[in-house]
Motif scaffolding. Structure first.
Motif, PDB file in Angstrom:
ATOM      1  N   LYS A   3       4.796   1.362   3.075  1.00  0.00           N
ATOM      2  CA  LYS A   3       4.026   2.310   2.263  1.00  0.00           C
ATOM      3  C   LYS A   3       3.602   3.512   3.103  1.00  0.00           C
ATOM      4  O   LYS A   3       3.275   3.369   4.280  1.00  0.00           O
ATOM      5  N   ILE A   4       3.613   4.678   2.482  1.00  0.00           N
ATOM      6  CA  ILE A   4       3.020   5.849   3.117  1.00  0.00           C
ATOM      7  C   ILE A   4       2.063   6.502   2.119  1.00  0.00           C
ATOM      8  O   ILE A   4       2.076   6.175   0.931  1.00  0.00           O
ATOM      9  N   LEU A   5       1.241   7.404   2.647  1.00  0.00           N
ATOM     10  CA  LEU A   5       0.216   8.019   1.820  1.00  0.00           C
ATOM     11  C   LEU A   5       0.716   9.390   1.366  1.00  0.00           C
ATOM     12  O   LEU A   5       1.016  10.239   2.188  1.00  0.00           O
ATOM     13  N   MET A   6       0.830   9.561   0.068  1.00  0.00           N
ATOM     14  CA  MET A   6       1.350  10.842  -0.410  1.00  0.00           C
ATOM     15  C   MET A   6       0.531  11.392  -1.560  1.00  0.00           C
ATOM     16  O   MET A   6      -0.020  10.653  -2.377  1.00  0.00           O
ATOM     17  N   LYS A   7       0.508  12.708  -1.600  1.00  0.00           N
ATOM     18  CA  LYS A   7       0.003  13.403  -2.768  1.00  0.00           C
ATOM     19  C   LYS A   7       1.041  13.256  -3.872  1.00  0.00           C
ATOM     20  O   LYS A   7       2.249  13.231  -3.579  1.00  0.00           O
ATOM     21  N   GLU A  10       3.942  15.674  -3.685  1.00  0.00           N
ATOM     22  CA  GLU A  10       4.901  15.398  -2.605  1.00  0.00           C
ATOM     23  C   GLU A  10       5.783  14.206  -2.969  1.00  0.00           C
ATOM     24  O   GLU A  10       6.992  14.216  -2.719  1.00  0.00           O
ATOM     25  N   MET A 171      -4.330  15.540 -12.061  1.00  0.00           N
ATOM     26  CA  MET A 171      -4.711  14.478 -11.119  1.00  0.00           C
ATOM     27  C   MET A 171      -3.463  13.815 -10.512  1.00  0.00           C
ATOM     28  O   MET A 171      -3.439  13.507  -9.327  1.00  0.00           O
ATOM     29  N   GLN A 174      -2.280  16.062  -7.752  1.00  0.00           N
ATOM     30  CA  GLN A 174      -3.180  16.366  -6.635  1.00  0.00           C
ATOM     31  C   GLN A 174      -3.716  15.158  -5.883  1.00  0.00           C
ATOM     32  O   GLN A 174      -4.076  15.279  -4.723  1.00  0.00           O
ATOM     33  N   MET A 175      -3.805  13.994  -6.544  1.00  0.00           N
ATOM     34  CA  MET A 175      -4.440  12.882  -5.824  1.00  0.00           C
ATOM     35  C   MET A 175      -3.459  12.240  -4.849  1.00  0.00           C
ATOM     36  O   MET A 175      -2.254  12.434  -4.934  1.00  0.00           O
ATOM     37  N   MET A 176      -4.035  11.507  -3.899  1.00  0.00           N
ATOM     38  CA  MET A 176      -3.208  10.803  -2.918  1.00  0.00           C
ATOM     39  C   MET A 176      -3.296   9.314  -3.166  1.00  0.00           C
ATOM     40  O   MET A 176      -4.372   8.789  -3.448  1.00  0.00           O
ATOM     41  N   GLU A 177      -2.147   8.639  -3.053  1.00  0.00           N
ATOM     42  CA  GLU A 177      -2.116   7.179  -3.151  1.00  0.00           C
ATOM     43  C   GLU A 177      -0.996   6.663  -2.250  1.00  0.00           C
ATOM     44  O   GLU A 177      -0.039   7.386  -1.982  1.00  0.00           O
ATOM     45  N   PRO A 178      -1.126   5.406  -1.826  1.00  0.00           N
ATOM     46  CA  PRO A 178      -0.014   4.831  -1.052  1.00  0.00           C
ATOM     47  C   PRO A 178       1.192   4.631  -1.976  1.00  0.00           C
ATOM     48  O   PRO A 178       1.024   4.184  -3.106  1.00  0.00           O
ATOM     49  N   THR A 258      -3.519   9.259 -16.327  1.00  0.00           N
ATOM     50  CA  THR A 258      -4.670   8.819 -15.523  1.00  0.00           C
ATOM     51  C   THR A 258      -5.868   8.489 -16.416  1.00  0.00           C
ATOM     52  O   THR A 258      -6.743   7.742 -16.017  1.00  0.00           O
TER      53      THR A 258
END
Lengths: 363, 237
Positions: A3-7, A10, A171, A174-178, A258
Motif C-alpha cells: 500500500k502507498i498513500l495517495m491523493k 494522483e 473529496m 483531494q483526500m488521501m488514503e492508502p 463519499t
C-alpha cells in the motif's frame, strides 16, 4: 504491491497508467489539478505524453481524435469544464468511441465554488449533451474504489464502444488514503480495436468515424443501436453495495460517493444505540440499480426511503422512479460545498424513526 | 505490552520562525497544527500559525482555525470568501509576523516546489533573523519513497523558495494501516537523507498509540505526538 498513500487525483492518474492508458489531455481546473500534475511527471516515464489543451472544448475534440485510433485515452475535469466538453461527448457517443472522462465535481451551477458537491448527477446520467445517448456512469466512494473503477472503465468503454464517466465529488480527488495497485492488470478478452479504428488504410478500404448521418434512416438506426447498447448495460453492468440492510429496518438510506461514507458513520453509531438502519449505495449511476432499490424499499418493515445527496435532490428522481410510490421517498442534503455531518444524518434518521410521516427540512 | 510505554522528548525550538515545508500530502498541515499546539503548551511565548498553502483547495490548516483559537493559538488565515479560495493570496500580516518575530510563528507552506515558491517573495523578511525551515518526509508518498526522490524534492524546494533547509521531520505513516514498522521504515529513510544532506532530523511525528509500540531506543530524536485535527467528514477524532 504494498500500500502507498495517495491523493485521489494522483491515484486516478496512476490507475489509468496501470490500465495501459498513456494518452491524456486536460485543461486545468480545481479540484482535479493533481491529475495533470501527476501525468505530466509520470507519462514520459512510460512512453506517453500529456498535452494540455487550450480549453476544455479543444480537449474534448482531442479525445475524439485519439479514441478514433483505437488507443486508450482519458481526460479529467471538474463541473464547469465538463460542461464545456458536452458537445464532443455527444459526438463521441454518436460515433461509438471508447473514452474515459473523470468529473471531480465542485459546487455549481455556473462557476459555483471549489468545494465538494454532487450536483452534476443529471448532467452525467441524463445526457448533458444533445441526442439519444447515455454515458456509463461510475461513482466511487473510496480512493481504492476510484482506482479499481478507473482500471475497469477502459475495459467497459471498449466493451460498449461508448464513453464512460467516473464522477467523484471533490473529496474523492483531494483526500488521501492508502491504496494498492494490482501486480498484474488483467481484463477479459475483447475483439481488437483494429476492427473498427483508424489505423492506416493500407490493404483495406478507408474508414470514416463520424456522428453525422444525413440519411434519416441511418440516423434512426444509429440511435436504436445506441439504445440497444444501453439496454445491454442495464442487463450486465449494474453495480451497487448494501450496508447493514436487515429485515427489521424501518429506513432504507440511498446515497452514493463519499456522502455514503458519512451515512455509514451515522449508521454505525446508531447501531450501537440500538437503532438499525440500512444503506443502499449505487456504484453505477447509469445504469441505475432501480430494480434492486425497489426490492429493498418494498420490504415489509420499511416505512421510508431516505435519499441523501450533496445536491438539491437529483438522484432522488431516479429513486422515485424505482420505488414508484410503493413507499415514501424523503430527501436530505446540502450543496454548494457544504457537506452534511454524521450528526446531521443521525438527526434526520431519528426524526423519521419517531415520526415516519414527517417531511424533512431541506437541509 | 508490559511495563509503561516509552516516553519521548518533545521537540524544542530556539528560532522564532518554523516553516513546515515538503511534498504534496507529506502531512505538513497536520504537523504544523500539532506543533503549534505543543508550543503553546510547552513554552511561554505566544504562538501564531499562518496558512501559506496557496496550491491546495482542501485539508489546509485554516480548516482547524476555530479549534486553534480555543487552544490560544492565533491563526493568520484569509477571511470571508477568500477563506475557500485556492488563489495566490499572501496576507500582509504574514510578512509582518515574519519581520516582527514576536513569539513563535509556525508557517504551513503549500506542497512541492510549486507551493514553496511563495516563500521566495518573503525571502527578505526571513533573512532578517533566525528561522527553521523543515522538510517533512513521508516515505509512503509516491515521489519521496527513496533517497533520490527526497533529494530532488529538497533541491527543487530550495531553488523555488530561495531558502535553505535547516532540518528534517520524519512523518511516515499509512493512515489507519500505520504500524511501528511503517514509522521505522520511514525513519531509516529520513536518516539516510540526513546523512547525505548533513541536516539534523529535528523530530519524528506520529500518532502516540502507534509510536509507543516501537522498540525503545530505536528512535533517538525528539517525537511530536500527533492528534488528528484535519478529519474527513465521516471521521471522528
Amino acid at each position: 504491491m504494498a500500500k502507498i498513500l495517495m491523493k485521489g487525483n494522483e491515484a486516478i492518474a496512476e490507475a489509468a497508467i496501470k490500465a495501459g492508458c498513456v494518452n491524456y489531455f486536460c485543461y486545468p481546473i480545481t479540484p482535479q489539478n493533481e491529475v495533470g500534475e501527476y501525468m505530466a511527471r509520470r507519462l514520459p516515464e512510460v512512453g506517453g505524453a500529456f498535452l494540455q489543451g487550450e480549453s476544455e472544448v479543444a480537449v474534448g475534440n482531442m479525445l475524439f481524435g485519439a479514441a478514433s485510433t483505437g488507443q486508450r485515452v482519458f481526460t479529467t475535469s471538474s463541473s464547469p469544464g465538463i460542461s464545456l466538453m458536452q458537445e464532443s461527448i455527444s459526438y463521441m457517443a454518436g460515433a461509438h468511441l471508447p473514452v474515459v472522462i473523470v468529473n471531480i465535481m465542485r459546487g455549481g451551477p455556473g462557476l459555483g465554488g471549489i468545494l465538494p458537491a454532487q450536483s452534476d448527477y443529471f448532467q452525467a446520467t441524463k445526457g448533458g449533451g444533445h441526442g439519444d445517448y447515455r454515458l456509463l456512469v461510475l461513482a466511487p466512494s473510496t480512493i481504492q474504489e476510484a482506482v479499481d473503477l478507473m482500471m475497469l472503465s477502459f475495459h467497459l468503454a471498449e466493451k460498449y464502444r461508448n464513453p464512460v464517466m467516473i464522477i467523484g465529488d471533490g473529496m474523492i480527488g483531494q483526500m488521501m488514503e492508502p491504496v494498492e495497485f494490482p501486480e498484474h492488470h488483467e481484463e477479459p478478452e475483447l475483439p481488437s480495436n483494429d476492427l473498427w479504428a483508424i489505423t492506416g488504410a493500407k490493404g483495406r478500404e478507408p474508414r470514416v468515424i463520424k456522428s453525422l448521418f444525413l440519411d434519416p434512416k441511418l440516423l434512426d438506426d444509429n440511435s436504436w443501436n445506441l439504445y440497444d447498447k444501453y439496454a445491454r448495460m442495464e442487463r450486465e453492468e449494474i453495480r451497487f453495495e448494501s450496508y447493514r440492510i436487515k429485515p427489521k429496518n424501518k429506513i432504507l438510506i440511498v446515497s452514493y460517493g463519499t456522502m455514503a461514507r458519512i451515512c455509514q458513520t451515522a449508521i454505525d453509531e446508531l447501531e450501537k444505540d440500538g437503532v438499525s438502519v440500512g444503506l443502499f449505495r449505487p456504484i453505477t449511476l447509469f445504469p441505475f440499480p432501480s430494480k434492486q432499490i425497489a426490492k429493498e424499499a418494498k420490504k415489509k418493515n420499511i416505512e421510508n426511503v431516505l435519499v441523501i445527496e450533496m445536491s438539491t435532490a437529483q438522484m432522488k428522481e431516479d429513486v422515485d422512479l424505482a420505488v414508484l410510490g410503493a413507499k415514501p421517498v424523503k430527501f436530505y442534503g446540502e450543496t454548494g460545498g457544504l457537506v452534511p455531518s454524521p450528526d446531521a444524518v443521525k438527526e434526520q434518521i431519528m426524526k423519521l424513526i419517531k415520526n415516519p410521516n414527517d417531511e424533512l427540512k431541506r437541509r | 505490552m508490559t511495563g509503561s510505554a516509552p516516553t519521548f522528548p518533545a521537540p524544542e525550538f530556539k528560532e522564532p520562525i518554523i516553516a513546515i515545508v515538503g511534498g504534496y500530502g507529506s502531512g505538513k498541515s497536520e504537523v504544523a497544527v500539532n506543533l503549534s499546539h505543543l508550543l503553546v503548551q510547552s513554552q511561554p511565548e505566544p504562538v501564531t500559525i499562518a496558512d501559506l498553502d496557496i496550491v491546495n483547495p482542501y485539508f489546509r490548516s485554516r480548516e482547524a482555525a476555530s479549534q486553534l483559537d480555543k487552544l490560544g493559538i492565533r491563526s493568520i488565515v484569509p477571511e470571508g470568501s477568500l477563506h475557500y479560495a485556492d488563489l495566490p493570496i499572501i496576507l500582509p500580516q504574514i510578512k509582518g509576523a515574519i519581520e516582527n518575530r514576536d513569539g513563535k510563528l509556525v508557517l504551513d507552506v503549500g506542497g512541492d516546489d510549486v507551493g514553496a515558491r511563495v516563500l521566495s517573495s518573503l525571502h527578505d523578511a526571513f533573512e532578517k533573523g533566525g528561522y527553521e525551515m523543515l522538510l517533512v518526509i513521508n516515505a509512503n508518498r509516491p515521489f519521496t519513497s527513496d533517497v533520490a526522490g527526497c533529494m530532488k524534492m529538497l533541491n527543487d524546494i530550495e531553488k523555488s523558495s530561495r531558502l535553505k533547509f535547516t532540518g528534517i521531520i520524519s512523518n511516515t505513516h499509512l493512515m489507519e494501516y500505520t504500524t511501528p514498522d511503517t514509522i521505522m521504515d520511514g525513519y531509516r529513510l529520513t536518516q539516510e537523507v540526513a546523512t547525505k544532506t548533513k541536516l539534523p532530523i529535528v523530530f519524528l511525528s506520529a500518532m502516540s498509540e502507534i509510536v509507543t509500540g516501537v522498540e525503545p531506543g530505536l528512535i533517538d530524536v525528539p517525537v511530536l505526538l500527533l492528534d488528528r485535527y484535519l478529519l474527513k467528514p465521516w471521521e471522528r477524532s
